[in-house]
Structure formats: C-alpha cells, structure tokens
Design a protein around this motif. Sequence first.
Motif, PDB file in Angstrom:
ATOM      1  N   GLU A 124      83.937   6.893 105.342  1.00 58.67           N
ATOM      2  CA  GLU A 124      84.769   7.969 104.791  1.00 58.67           C
ATOM      3  C   GLU A 124      86.239   7.579 104.763  1.00 58.67           C
TER       4      GLU A 124
ATOM      5  N   SER B  57      82.904  13.058 102.639  1.00 55.85           N
ATOM      6  CA  SER B  57      82.132  13.153 103.878  1.00 55.85           C
ATOM      7  C   SER B  57      80.638  13.085 103.603  1.00 55.85           C
TER       8      SER B  57
ATOM      9  N   THR C 262      78.242  10.016 104.808  1.00 57.38           N
ATOM     10  CA  THR C 262      77.094  10.286 105.671  1.00 57.38           C
ATOM     11  C   THR C 262      75.807   9.766 105.040  1.00 57.38           C
TER      12      THR C 262
END
Length: 92
Positions: free
Chosen positions: A28, A40, A44
Amino acid sequence: MGSPRPDAPPVRTPLQAKLQRRLAAFIEARIASAAVHLPSLVATGSAAAQFAMIRMWLSGEASCRSEALAEALAGVRDRRGERGTTARLDRV
C-alpha cells in the motif's frame, strides 16, 4: 496437480496473517502515490495472492522451479510478455 504433503503447513496460521498484513502495508505504501482506486483493498488482495502462491508451492499443489516462483511473485514478464503470477507457475 499433486496431493498436498502430509507435513504441509496449515492453510492459515497466525504468523501468516501477521506477515500478510505487514506485506499489505508495504504494498500500500508503494502504490499510494499511484492513481490506484482503493489502495488498501488492492494491497491486501496482492499480499493474499502472493501468500497463496507460496502456500500452494509448499504444499505441492503447484509445481514449478523456485526461480519461476520467485519471478511470479516479483511479477517478472515471461518471454511472451505476460506478467508473472499464474503464467509462470505452469512451467516446471
């Protein structure tokens, strides 16, 4: 596609969860300056995908040379110009 080894690591461990969150934070930070929508979420997902490739390789579900796995994780382009990830895992 082979069967998982009996001594294969569990699908998800607390250490993996911690490492995955840490990797996602690094990703990120790198993509924050780019025009990425929902950085984000992208970070992830990228971290989870990389750990999934490692987990599959360690368990024997995906077979390839360690160099091919490293290139897939790094996103190196193959000879046809395709990005890494699954394009590289089918080569032994």
